[in-house]
Each structure stands twice: as structure tokens, then as C-alpha cells.
Design a protein around this motif. Sequence first.
Motif, PDB file in Angstrom:
ATOM      1  N   MET A  51      -7.597   1.830   3.482  1.00 31.09           N
ATOM      2  CA  MET A  51      -6.175   1.939   3.138  1.00 31.09           C
ATOM      3  C   MET A  51      -5.888   1.460   1.721  1.00 31.09           C
ATOM      4  SD  MET A  51      -4.231   0.939   6.657  1.00 31.09           S
ATOM      5  CE  MET A  51      -2.593   1.323   6.017  1.00 31.09           C
ATOM      6  N   LEU A  52      -6.554   0.390   1.325  1.00 29.89           N
ATOM      7  CA  LEU A  52      -6.327  -0.142  -0.030  1.00 29.89           C
ATOM      8  C   LEU A  52      -6.661   0.892  -1.093  1.00 29.89           C
ATOM      9  CD1 LEU A  52      -7.669  -3.826   0.198  1.00 29.89           C
ATOM     10  CD2 LEU A  52      -5.356  -3.159  -0.479  1.00 29.89           C
ATOM     11  N   VAL A  53      -7.785   1.582  -0.929  1.00 29.32           N
ATOM     12  CA  VAL A  53      -8.203   2.506  -1.993  1.00 29.32           C
ATOM     13  C   VAL A  53      -7.731   3.947  -1.789  1.00 29.32           C
ATOM     14  CG1 VAL A  53     -10.196   1.132  -2.753  1.00 29.32           C
ATOM     15  CG2 VAL A  53     -10.508   2.824  -0.941  1.00 29.32           C
ATOM     16  N   CYS A  54      -7.269   4.275  -0.566  1.00 34.42           N
ATOM     17  CA  CYS A  54      -6.837   5.656  -0.311  1.00 34.42           C
ATOM     18  C   CYS A  54      -5.327   5.783  -0.114  1.00 34.42           C
ATOM     19  CB  CYS A  54      -7.540   6.228   0.920  1.00 34.42           C
ATOM     20  SG  CYS A  54      -9.330   6.112   0.817  1.00 34.42           S
ATOM     21  N   GLY A  55      -4.655   4.674   0.144  1.00 38.82           N
ATOM     22  CA  GLY A  55      -3.196   4.720   0.294  1.00 38.82           C
ATOM     23  C   GLY A  55      -2.707   5.146   1.671  1.00 38.82           C
ATOM     24  N   GLN A  56      -3.648   5.385   2.590  1.00 36.08           N
ATOM     25  CA  GLN A  56      -3.255   5.755   3.970  1.00 36.08           C
ATOM     26  C   GLN A  56      -4.367   5.352   4.937  1.00 36.08           C
ATOM     27  OE1 GLN A  56      -2.760   9.817   3.028  1.00 36.08           O
ATOM     28  NE2 GLN A  56      -4.820  10.410   3.634  1.00 36.08           N
ATOM     29  N   PRO A  57      -4.056   5.272   6.232  1.00 39.35           N
ATOM     30  CA  PRO A  57      -5.097   4.867   7.189  1.00 39.35           C
ATOM     31  C   PRO A  57      -6.122   5.978   7.413  1.00 39.35           C
ATOM     32  CG  PRO A  57      -2.872   4.646   8.136  1.00 39.35           C
ATOM     33  CD  PRO A  57      -2.754   5.452   6.886  1.00 39.35           C
ATOM     34  N   PRO A  58      -7.377   5.617   7.752  1.00 44.36           N
ATOM     35  CA  PRO A  58      -8.424   6.622   7.961  1.00 44.36           C
ATOM     36  C   PRO A  58      -8.197   7.445   9.226  1.00 44.36           C
ATOM     37  CG  PRO A  58      -9.255   4.410   8.433  1.00 44.36           C
ATOM     38  CD  PRO A  58      -7.893   4.245   7.853  1.00 44.36           C
ATOM     39  N   VAL A  68     -13.164  10.182   3.076  1.00 44.06           N
ATOM     40  CA  VAL A  68     -12.827   9.370   1.898  1.00 44.06           C
ATOM     41  C   VAL A  68     -12.554  10.321   0.727  1.00 44.06           C
ATOM     42  CG1 VAL A  68     -13.651   7.581   0.305  1.00 44.06           C
ATOM     43  CG2 VAL A  68     -14.308   7.497   2.716  1.00 44.06           C
ATOM     44  N   PRO A  69     -11.370  10.233   0.113  1.00 45.52           N
ATOM     45  CA  PRO A  69     -11.042  11.145  -0.994  1.00 45.52           C
ATOM     46  C   PRO A  69     -12.004  10.995  -2.181  1.00 45.52           C
ATOM     47  CG  PRO A  69      -9.215   9.619  -0.554  1.00 45.52           C
ATOM     48  CD  PRO A  69     -10.297   9.297   0.412  1.00 45.52           C
ATOM     49  N   PRO A  70     -12.149  12.073  -2.984  1.00 44.29           N
ATOM     50  CA  PRO A  70     -13.145  12.085  -4.063  1.00 44.29           C
ATOM     51  C   PRO A  70     -12.907  11.032  -5.163  1.00 44.29           C
ATOM     52  CG  PRO A  70     -11.753  14.074  -4.099  1.00 44.29           C
ATOM     53  CD  PRO A  70     -11.472  13.379  -2.820  1.00 44.29           C
ATOM     54  N   HIS A  71     -11.668  10.519  -5.305  1.00 44.02           N
ATOM     55  CA  HIS A  71     -11.457   9.565  -6.399  1.00 44.02           C
ATOM     56  C   HIS A  71     -12.052   8.176  -6.110  1.00 44.02           C
ATOM     57  CE1 HIS A  71      -7.800   8.488  -3.945  1.00 44.02           C
ATOM     58  NE2 HIS A  71      -8.118   7.276  -4.350  1.00 44.02           N
ATOM     59  N   VAL A  72     -12.520   7.958  -4.875  1.00 44.03           N
ATOM     60  CA  VAL A  72     -13.093   6.651  -4.528  1.00 44.03           C
ATOM     61  C   VAL A  72     -14.558   6.598  -4.985  1.00 44.03           C
ATOM     62  CG1 VAL A  72     -13.661   5.114  -2.592  1.00 44.03           C
ATOM     63  CG2 VAL A  72     -11.518   6.414  -2.572  1.00 44.03           C
ATOM     64  N   SER A  73     -14.942   5.483  -5.608  1.00 45.04           N
ATOM     65  CA  SER A  73     -16.305   5.363  -6.152  1.00 45.04           C
ATOM     66  C   SER A  73     -17.340   5.378  -5.023  1.00 45.04           C
ATOM     67  CB  SER A  73     -16.451   4.060  -6.939  1.00 45.04           C
ATOM     68  OG  SER A  73     -16.470   2.957  -6.044  1.00 45.04           O
ATOM     69  N   ILE A 125       0.839  -1.208   0.000  1.00 46.92           N
ATOM     70  CA  ILE A 125       0.000   0.000   0.000  1.00 46.92           C
ATOM     71  C   ILE A 125       0.871   1.254   0.000  1.00 46.92           C
ATOM     72  CG2 ILE A 125      -1.652   1.370   1.365  1.00 46.92           C
ATOM     73  CD1 ILE A 125      -2.929  -1.308   2.241  1.00 46.92           C
ATOM     74  N   MET A 126       1.967   1.207   0.771  1.00 48.60           N
ATOM     75  CA  MET A 126       2.852   2.371   0.873  1.00 48.60           C
ATOM     76  C   MET A 126       3.491   2.736  -0.477  1.00 48.60           C
ATOM     77  SD  MET A 126       2.537   3.689   3.752  1.00 48.60           S
ATOM     78  CE  MET A 126       0.913   3.132   4.183  1.00 48.60           C
ATOM     79  N   LYS A 127       3.537   1.764  -1.386  1.00 47.53           N
ATOM     80  CA  LYS A 127       4.089   2.036  -2.723  1.00 47.53           C
ATOM     81  C   LYS A 127       3.052   2.706  -3.625  1.00 47.53           C
ATOM     82  CE  LYS A 127       7.385  -1.805  -2.816  1.00 47.53           C
ATOM     83  NZ  LYS A 127       6.967  -3.189  -2.498  1.00 47.53           N
ATOM     84  N   HIS A 128       1.793   2.717  -3.186  1.00 44.50           N
ATOM     85  CA  HIS A 128       0.708   3.311  -3.987  1.00 44.50           C
ATOM     86  C   HIS A 128       0.155   4.508  -3.231  1.00 44.50           C
ATOM     87  CE1 HIS A 128       1.064  -0.778  -5.482  1.00 44.50           C
ATOM     88  NE2 HIS A 128       0.456  -0.399  -6.578  1.00 44.50           N
ATOM     89  N   GLU A 129       0.681   5.664  -3.531  1.00 48.22           N
ATOM     90  CA  GLU A 129       0.359   6.851  -2.743  1.00 48.22           C
ATOM     91  C   GLU A 129      -1.133   7.175  -2.706  1.00 48.22           C
ATOM     92  OE1 GLU A 129       2.203  11.188  -2.824  1.00 48.22           O
ATOM     93  OE2 GLU A 129       3.689   9.602  -3.145  1.00 48.22           O
ATOM     94  N   GLU A 130      -1.773   7.045  -3.870  1.00 49.30           N
ATOM     95  CA  GLU A 130      -3.213   7.369  -3.942  1.00 49.30           C
ATOM     96  C   GLU A 130      -4.080   6.141  -3.681  1.00 49.30           C
ATOM     97  OE1 GLU A 130      -4.713  10.607  -5.542  1.00 49.30           O
ATOM     98  OE2 GLU A 130      -2.964  11.085  -4.314  1.00 49.30           O
ATOM     99  N   GLY A 131      -3.448   5.034  -3.345  1.00 51.14           N
ATOM    100  CA  GLY A 131      -4.214   3.795  -3.194  1.00 51.14           C
ATOM    101  C   GLY A 131      -4.183   2.981  -4.480  1.00 51.14           C
ATOM    102  N   LEU A 132      -4.689   1.757  -4.409  1.00 50.99           N
ATOM    103  CA  LEU A 132      -4.710   0.867  -5.582  1.00 50.99           C
ATOM    104  C   LEU A 132      -5.921   1.206  -6.431  1.00 50.99           C
ATOM    105  CD1 LEU A 132      -3.155  -0.658  -3.296  1.00 50.99           C
ATOM    106  CD2 LEU A 132      -4.052  -2.763  -4.236  1.00 50.99           C
ATOM    107  N   ASN A 133      -5.879   0.796  -7.713  1.00 52.02           N
ATOM    108  CA  ASN A 133      -7.124   0.959  -8.477  1.00 52.02           C
ATOM    109  C   ASN A 133      -8.149  -0.017  -7.893  1.00 52.02           C
ATOM    110  OD1 ASN A 133      -7.559  -1.535 -10.119  1.00 52.02           O
ATOM    111  ND2 ASN A 133      -5.565  -0.973 -10.964  1.00 52.02           N
ATOM    112  N   GLU A 134      -9.418   0.330  -8.020  1.00 55.83           N
ATOM    113  CA  GLU A 134     -10.460  -0.415  -7.297  1.00 55.83           C
ATOM    114  C   GLU A 134     -10.597  -1.870  -7.725  1.00 55.83           C
ATOM    115  OE1 GLU A 134     -14.151   1.601  -6.454  1.00 55.83           O
ATOM    116  OE2 GLU A 134     -13.103   3.492  -6.037  1.00 55.83           O
ATOM    117  N   GLU A 135     -10.315  -2.159  -8.994  1.00 54.84           N
ATOM    118  CA  GLU A 135     -10.413  -3.554  -9.446  1.00 54.84           C
ATOM    119  C   GLU A 135      -9.445  -4.443  -8.673  1.00 54.84           C
ATOM    120  OE1 GLU A 135     -12.822  -4.991 -11.310  1.00 54.84           O
ATOM    121  OE2 GLU A 135     -13.531  -2.935 -11.005  1.00 54.84           O
TER     122      GLU A 135
END
Length: 315
Positions: free
Chosen positions: A207-214, A234-239, A104-114
Motif C-alpha cells: 500500500m505504501l508504494v502502490c497507493g492501494q491494497p493488493p 505490483v505496478p511497474p513503477h515499483v523497484s 496513503i489515500m492522498k498519494h494515488e500512485e503511492g509514496l516515493n520509495e525513500e
Amino acid sequence: MAGFKRGYDGKIAGLYDLDKTLGRGHFAVVKLARHVFTGEKVAVKVIDKTKLDTVATGHLFQEVRCMKLVQHPNIVRLYEVIDTQTKLYLILELGDGGDMFDYIMKHEEGLNEELAKKYFAQIVHAISYCHRLHVVHRDLKPENVVFFEKQGLVKLTDFGFSNKFQPGKKLTTSCGSLAYSAPEILLGDEYDAPAVDIWSLGVILFMLVCGQPPFQEANDSETLTMIMDCKYTVPPHVSAACKDLIDRMLQRDPKRRASLEEIEGHAWLQGVDPSPATKYNTPLVSHKNLSEEEHNSIIQRMVLGDIADREAIVE
């Protein structure tokens, strides 16, 4: 297993060659090891029994009991336990791809949702299985999810805080890590065991979709306040569907949290295979496909190897 003697340093019971250290805890080191005869690599948790107090000993027995009980393709297997005078060795299945926290730490914005969906479904699948056996993990966090890249799987590990629960009966032990702990654990209340794991699942999905803990503030007391107020963004890029699922798990009131059935049936998780692992669990050769000759030769070898007598095998 107590009959095993530890040989010279670097070998356990003459069966495993110990290699480099993979991680350290208070009483334990986790080492890479290789089975002397098969060459198979395993992880060995080496526990120094001389450093254990009664609480730690309790956790340890609980871990061994629960891990022996839970055998699932998305849970790290405990192969064997070797007990010596001063040390206890847990021989564990070895992941080949690091843990989910580093990932997760390697994906700053989180992983893509798929991708997040693929891994999250497997974690839910594993927890669902544990809860059916009345085992609650209580320390669910990305550090305790390990990648098995060759198999395309993630698996849960570290059952050091796990416990058996009786449905309807509350637990009281507070455990786990602050950023992932449910409010009721932090309050020191009695709590409903399964709901605690659901809260942590919410943190993991976030964390998976945002790249950091809530809930991760500058210091522990601020983090605590945010958890108690259930305040997170929850950041706006999350569905919308994914946000809805997170919101259903991160509920302050444990009774309002989604059940595992609701999570598995949630719109966001539809169309994802929660159990790709079952493909690896079918035997490679079914006895129905064996020729008469092969069948007889296998029985012959089993008899010669003193595994059993012919009648027992054929039966």
C-alpha cells in the motif's frame, strides 16, 4: 486505579478535560483530552463496560496487558488506565499527524520509495520488538499506524486483537480485517502467530508504494479468492528490490514467509535508520554534567518534596 471517581461530565477523575471525538468503535469512543495540570494533550479511549460481552472483555484485557508490556518509541504509549463502575478509560499518547491510511489515500500512485522505506523500517522495528516479547499484533493495517510529525516518527496502535504467543504453539482466533488478513486466518486453521503479522507487513508495504491494497476486489468473496490464490500485481513503477521484499512477505505458505531478521536485512531496507526515535530517548541532562551545587539543590528539592530521603537518593 479503581479508587478514581468520575466527576461531572467532560472530566475524568478531575484529571483530564475531554474534548472532541476522534473516532468510534463498537464499544468505545476515542476522544481528545487535555491533562488539567500540565495541559498535555492525550487520546482517551472511553470504553462502555455495560456493552461488553465476554469476548470483547477478553480483547480489552488483552489490549491493556499487551500495551503495558510493550514500551517502544514506535508504539503508542498507554499512560494509565482509569476504571469506574460503568466505564474504562485508557489514557494514550496522542499522534499529531493522522493515520497512515489517510496519508496513503492522498498519494494515488503511492509514496516515493525513500519515504516509504523510512516509515516501513519503523513499523518493522516495532513489530520486531513485539515479537521478541512474544506479543503478536494481529490487526496490522495502515489505520493502526499513527504519525507523530514533530518527532518524525510513526507509531503502532490498537492492540485490541493482540495476544501473547508461545513460540512453536499455534493460535486459533480469527481476527483483523479481511483485506489485511493472512490466508491461514481466513481458513480458520490453527496458525503460527508471528507469520500472520509478516503477511500484514507485506500488505502495508504494498500500500505504501502502490497507493492501494493488493487484495481489494468489488466484493468480499472476490477479495477472499484473490487472497487465497495470493494473486496481486505490483505496478511497474515499483523497484525490483521493493517488489522482491513484498513477494517474500506475501507468501501463501506461512513457512515460506520472510522472517523479521530477513526483512530487516533485506537489500531494499539498507541505509535507512529504523530507529530515529532513540535520539529522543536520551536524557537531556546527564548527572555527570551537573555542577556540585546543582546536584545538591536537586537532592534538596527531592528531600523537601518528600520524594525520598537523602541516603536513598544518593545511593
